[in-house]
Write a protein that holds these residues in place. Sequence first.
Motif, PDB file in Angstrom:
ATOM      1  N   CYS A 106       0.645  -1.302   0.036  1.00 31.43           N
ATOM      2  CA  CYS A 106       0.073  -0.085   0.248  1.00 31.43           C
ATOM      3  C   CYS A 106       0.938   1.332  -0.098  1.00 31.43           C
ATOM      4  O   CYS A 106       0.722   2.053  -0.816  1.00 31.43           O
ATOM      5  CB  CYS A 106      -1.042   0.076   1.283  1.00 31.43           C
ATOM      6  SG  CYS A 106      -2.306   1.259   1.265  1.00 31.43           S
ATOM      7  N   GLN A 145       1.654   1.443  -4.019  1.00 31.24           N
ATOM      8  CA  GLN A 145       0.557   2.000  -4.443  1.00 31.24           C
ATOM      9  C   GLN A 145       0.834   3.784  -3.983  1.00 31.24           C
ATOM     10  O   GLN A 145       0.401   4.756  -4.483  1.00 31.24           O
ATOM     11  CB  GLN A 145      -0.721   1.545  -3.883  1.00 31.24           C
ATOM     12  CG  GLN A 145      -2.022   2.361  -4.218  1.00 31.24           C
ATOM     13  CD  GLN A 145      -2.008   2.336  -5.820  1.00 31.24           C
ATOM     14  OE1 GLN A 145      -1.698   1.456  -6.538  1.00 31.24           O
ATOM     15  NE2 GLN A 145      -2.896   3.394  -6.619  1.00 31.24           N
ATOM     16  N   GLN A 161      -0.135   4.983  -1.101  1.00 29.92           N
ATOM     17  CA  GLN A 161      -1.398   5.397  -0.534  1.00 29.92           C
ATOM     18  C   GLN A 161      -1.423   5.571   0.975  1.00 29.92           C
ATOM     19  O   GLN A 161      -2.086   6.082   1.519  1.00 29.92           O
ATOM     20  CB  GLN A 161      -2.710   4.529  -1.064  1.00 29.92           C
ATOM     21  CG  GLN A 161      -3.788   5.356  -0.964  1.00 29.92           C
ATOM     22  CD  GLN A 161      -3.830   6.363  -2.170  1.00 29.92           C
ATOM     23  OE1 GLN A 161      -3.161   6.454  -3.131  1.00 29.92           O
ATOM     24  NE2 GLN A 161      -4.671   7.163  -1.920  1.00 29.92           N
ATOM     25  N   LEU A 200     -12.131   0.404   6.386  1.00 27.14           N
ATOM     26  CA  LEU A 200     -11.364   0.690   4.916  1.00 27.14           C
ATOM     27  C   LEU A 200     -12.228   1.788   4.398  1.00 27.14           C
ATOM     28  O   LEU A 200     -11.632   2.840   3.705  1.00 27.14           O
ATOM     29  CB  LEU A 200     -11.314  -0.650   4.244  1.00 27.14           C
ATOM     30  CG  LEU A 200      -9.961  -0.536   3.213  1.00 27.14           C
ATOM     31  CD1 LEU A 200      -8.653   0.172   3.978  1.00 27.14           C
ATOM     32  CD2 LEU A 200      -9.795  -1.682   2.720  1.00 27.14           C
ATOM     33  N   CYS A 255      -8.526   5.133   1.108  1.00 25.13           N
ATOM     34  CA  CYS A 255      -8.159   3.917   0.051  1.00 25.13           C
ATOM     35  C   CYS A 255      -8.729   3.952  -1.400  1.00 25.13           C
ATOM     36  O   CYS A 255      -9.970   4.461  -1.604  1.00 25.13           O
ATOM     37  CB  CYS A 255      -8.869   2.757   0.769  1.00 25.13           C
ATOM     38  SG  CYS A 255      -9.075   1.205  -0.400  1.00 25.13           S
ATOM     39  N   VAL A 256      -7.869   3.622  -2.397  1.00 28.48           N
ATOM     40  CA  VAL A 256      -8.586   3.646  -3.876  1.00 28.48           C
ATOM     41  C   VAL A 256      -9.041   2.543  -4.389  1.00 28.48           C
ATOM     42  O   VAL A 256      -9.265   2.390  -5.524  1.00 28.48           O
ATOM     43  CB  VAL A 256      -7.462   4.394  -4.549  1.00 28.48           C
ATOM     44  CG1 VAL A 256      -7.193   5.981  -4.089  1.00 28.48           C
ATOM     45  CG2 VAL A 256      -6.011   3.571  -4.539  1.00 28.48           C
ATOM     46  N   SER A 257      -8.978   1.514  -3.657  1.00 21.04           N
ATOM     47  CA  SER A 257      -9.744   0.191  -4.077  1.00 21.04           C
ATOM     48  C   SER A 257      -8.609  -0.375  -4.914  1.00 21.04           C
ATOM     49  O   SER A 257      -9.402  -1.279  -5.949  1.00 21.04           O
ATOM     50  CB  SER A 257     -10.928   0.448  -4.426  1.00 21.04           C
ATOM     51  OG  SER A 257     -11.841   0.875  -3.617  1.00 21.04           O
ATOM     52  N   CYS A 258      -7.448  -0.210  -4.945  1.00 24.41           N
ATOM     53  CA  CYS A 258      -6.585  -0.779  -5.964  1.00 24.41           C
ATOM     54  C   CYS A 258      -6.407  -2.419  -6.102  1.00 24.41           C
ATOM     55  O   CYS A 258      -6.067  -3.250  -6.585  1.00 24.41           O
ATOM     56  CB  CYS A 258      -5.185   0.000  -6.014  1.00 24.41           C
ATOM     57  SG  CYS A 258      -4.446  -0.461  -4.697  1.00 24.41           S
ATOM     58  N   GLY A 259      -6.231  -2.619  -4.590  1.00 26.26           N
ATOM     59  CA  GLY A 259      -6.221  -4.086  -4.287  1.00 26.26           C
ATOM     60  C   GLY A 259      -4.748  -4.593  -4.470  1.00 26.26           C
ATOM     61  O   GLY A 259      -4.309  -5.880  -4.435  1.00 26.26           O
ATOM     62  N   CYS A 280      -2.831  -4.351  -1.920  1.00 22.03           N
ATOM     63  CA  CYS A 280      -2.548  -5.179  -0.655  1.00 22.03           C
ATOM     64  C   CYS A 280      -3.191  -6.720  -1.080  1.00 22.03           C
ATOM     65  O   CYS A 280      -2.149  -7.499  -0.472  1.00 22.03           O
ATOM     66  CB  CYS A 280      -3.623  -4.535   0.335  1.00 22.03           C
ATOM     67  SG  CYS A 280      -5.138  -4.112  -0.214  1.00 22.03           S
TER      68      CYS A 280
HETATM   69  S1  SF4 Z   1      -6.848  -1.340  -1.917  1.00 21.61           S
HETATM   70 FE1  SF4 Z   1      -5.366  -1.814  -0.292  1.00 21.61          FE
HETATM   71  S2  SF4 Z   1      -3.596  -1.372  -1.200  1.00 21.61           S
HETATM   72 FE2  SF4 Z   1      -5.040  -0.363  -2.484  1.00 21.61          FE
HETATM   73  S3  SF4 Z   1      -5.269   1.694  -1.288  1.00 21.61           S
HETATM   74 FE3  SF4 Z   1      -6.723   0.327  -0.308  1.00 21.61          FE
HETATM   75  S4  SF4 Z   1      -5.732  -0.611   1.370  1.00 21.61           S
HETATM   76 FE4  SF4 Z   1      -3.969   0.324  -0.060  1.00 21.61          FE
END
Ligand code: SF4
Lengths: 353, 525
Positions: A160, A164, A166, A188, A193-197, A199
């Motif tokens: 993360c 990312q 973030q 979350l 959080c940009v929901s990129c996944g 993590c």
């Molecule tokens: S999805 Fe996971 S890696 Fe992406 S910003 Fe949210 S917590 Fe961080």
Amino acid sequence: MAECSVFIDGKAALVPTGTTILQAAGAVGISIPTLCHHPNLPPIGVCRLCIVDVEVGDFHKQVAACHAEVQDGMTVRTATPELERARRFALELQVADHPSECLDGETGEPCELRDLARRYGVTKRRFMEDEARYPLDESSPVVTIDLNRCILCRRCTRACSLVQGQDILWIMGRGDESRVSPALSLPLRDTACVSCGQCLAHCPTGAIRDKHPLRPPVRPEAVVTSVCPYCGCGCQLDLNVSGEQILRVTSNFDGPANRGSLCAKGRFGYHFVESPDRLTRPRIRRDGRWEEASWDEALDLVATRLREIRDRHGPDALAVLSSAKATNEENYLIQKFARAVLGTNNVDHCARL
Amino acid sequence: MVGSNTTEQHPIIGIEMKKALRAGAALIVADPRRTELAGLAQFHLALRPGTDIALLNGMAHVILAEGLWDREFVAARTEGLEELKATVEAYPPALAAEIAGVPVESLVGAARAYAAAKPAAIFYTMGLTQHVTGHLNVLCLANLALLTGNLGKPGAGVNPLRGQNNVQGASDMGALPNVLPGYQQVHDPETRKKFEAAWGVPLPVASGITVMEMVDAIASGRLRGLYVIGENPMLTDPDLCHTREALGRAEFLVVQDLFMTETAALAQVVLPAVSFAEKDGTFTNTERRIQRIRRAIPRKGAARPDGEIICDLSARLGHPMVYRSQAEVMDEIARLTPSYRGVSYARLEGEGLQWPCPTPDHPGTPILHVTGFPRGRARLHGVNYIPPDERPDAEFPMVLTTGRVLHQYHSRTMTGRSPGLDALRPEPEVEINPQDAERLGIRSGDRVRLVSRRGMVEVNASVTERVAPGLVFLPFHYAQGAANLLTNPALDPVARIPELKVCAVRLEVPARSGRSGQACRDGGL
Ligand code: SF4
Ligand code: SF4
Ligand code: FES
């Protein structure tokens, strides 16, 4: 660049200075078990699974191979009985408070901890009460965080912040109370959080997992490398397939444009492929009503109507709108069709929109 | 960065930019909205939409006046310096800053920072090009890069970021009205002769018409039959009322798609196509990298790949096109397209190839113009400021700009069907500055109405400092609350790109309405 000569389990390796023992071993085809390490992330050395014996001159000790760098003249042993015992012990500790359904493989999620536990013959000792210590965080629309499966390897926190950029996930608390969480223990959804996944992509156990898998997770029968169908970054991704369906999209760390990273669309935006609304048969509108038709019927109608218009009004009364979603080969054929078959240069796509 | 919301629209490139920032790179963002990167930039030039030329000329003025330009590069590789000097003379920073609505110190500071950074890269997207002056805006950016010698080297360049996975490839393949594959001009007799020999038919001479002109040509009766493949102009074109009226008038409309889109609903015949996961082929990304996609699952029902449908139809029209595989199509492309000549499926395993790739042993070309430009010397252009086609007035006092959001994509035929993404932004929201909101008594979540000369939509408000007073932003993805009912179809006369980024609107609080209020100016829809 300066080079170091090392011996790993009797094999000689010549590698640049600064190479880790783990990388050097990989270069000569020796694999060392790891858990907290991920090749996409800087090493952190917390799980101790990768410990190896090193000897340089009189100096002899155990180090974490993911973290320690080679030195010239170093001798490395990666799998002595003593090391294997230590690994087994490290795994027993990890497994002790891990949910048993997970270790039994009932979840179907791929899990590096389970794979290693099986390899080392570690089974869960049932004397510890199996209780879910943490409620799930299901506040994000795309990922579920299940700390009961977390092994504190810190791959997600590193992904993360370092991949990312973030900085959402942190290790909160100390000792036994350590856990992965957004700052202030917020759900979350209430963070940036940009929901990129990213993590999820780095998590070894399924503690962070896809909230809306297309089907209950099973091991994929095939993994097919493709390219994301959304924006122009051109991220490579792996389609995990079972039966005739896509199970999920996973990172492909070799993709030159993205090296494993994906955004929310590329990682979680594949359900449209399996949508029940997909058109599966040609349709013709007759008297304002749609009727399904065979390909022969539909294409004959299209050919007849295009020919009629061309014969009556000339080829420039026809136009084709091609697609930035279609492949190069298809775009080539579509413009060839417009020019060579219909006889018009009236062909364009949405580059302007 | 000009007119690019990179972390939302090109997230993976956005990641690299944030990495560069952490490593100490300087960042200038010219964007009317305070995007994530604008918030992290040294200079955020929040220009008035459509004033790019004034802003960029002002920066060129500073670079020339303060002697910050690269004399060696300009002398060796460019021409037109006098013309440029004469033009930007008329854009002293104070005036340029006033037109653009930015503080003069920021403009001057940004010009100095850009000239000082070696190398410096420029990135732009449709925030720069979707204007009646789109192609001129790009020339102004090129001026800055040429003046500072920032072309043909790593970390430099004028880089457009392409919005769709294969918009680069569709252009490369000649899905454009004036060029054959590889940007070979249709009006060039030699080019035509080559393709006529390969395809075995005489080819049309006159350039065709562009997508926006197609809509008008249908309305006027000049165009009668339209074959739409994998596009949804009924949500993505400006002035949807006009688009709908025109498409409704087509004598014959055939749509080929995965779904029954808004456009397909108007067709006489709809042909089912397959997704990227059900076919083989290649896409070309924004760095000109050609990469393989591979069939992973069986086709759904009777759906077929676009190429196969086209070949079947060609045969029915008396011109069989027969290929045993997509690799064979690529071989034909390579034979006819100089920049793809060295490309073959065998070479595309792994990392793919970046064109130009002129021979089978050429490694591909990551950076263009390293030793020269196609025309020899690059030309500096003197470009004068032209205001947007539609400016705010008493009746429509505010400016609307449109774009995308991170978790949705184009007309949502794909993202709207993925539960996680759909939940992230199921409905459109219009961004309104707190000052305007207060004046109108609007709070976040309130229903508001946007009216332009062409149409009206009702959507929920999101009150935010991301937009300046007088500016509102609405994403165009949604069928309900369709931003393109409002947008202005005025075109750039050269690039034929519509001015989707600026139109005049009025913001109102609706008396009371249903959830999905939207209408055309004449009440239709
Ligand atoms: S999805 Fe996971 S890696 Fe992406 S910003 Fe949210 S917590 Fe961080
Ligand atoms: S994963 Fe995201 S950034 Fe990458 S190509 Fe797809 S849409 Fe673009
Ligand atoms: S893998 Fe080296 S310490 Fe975990």
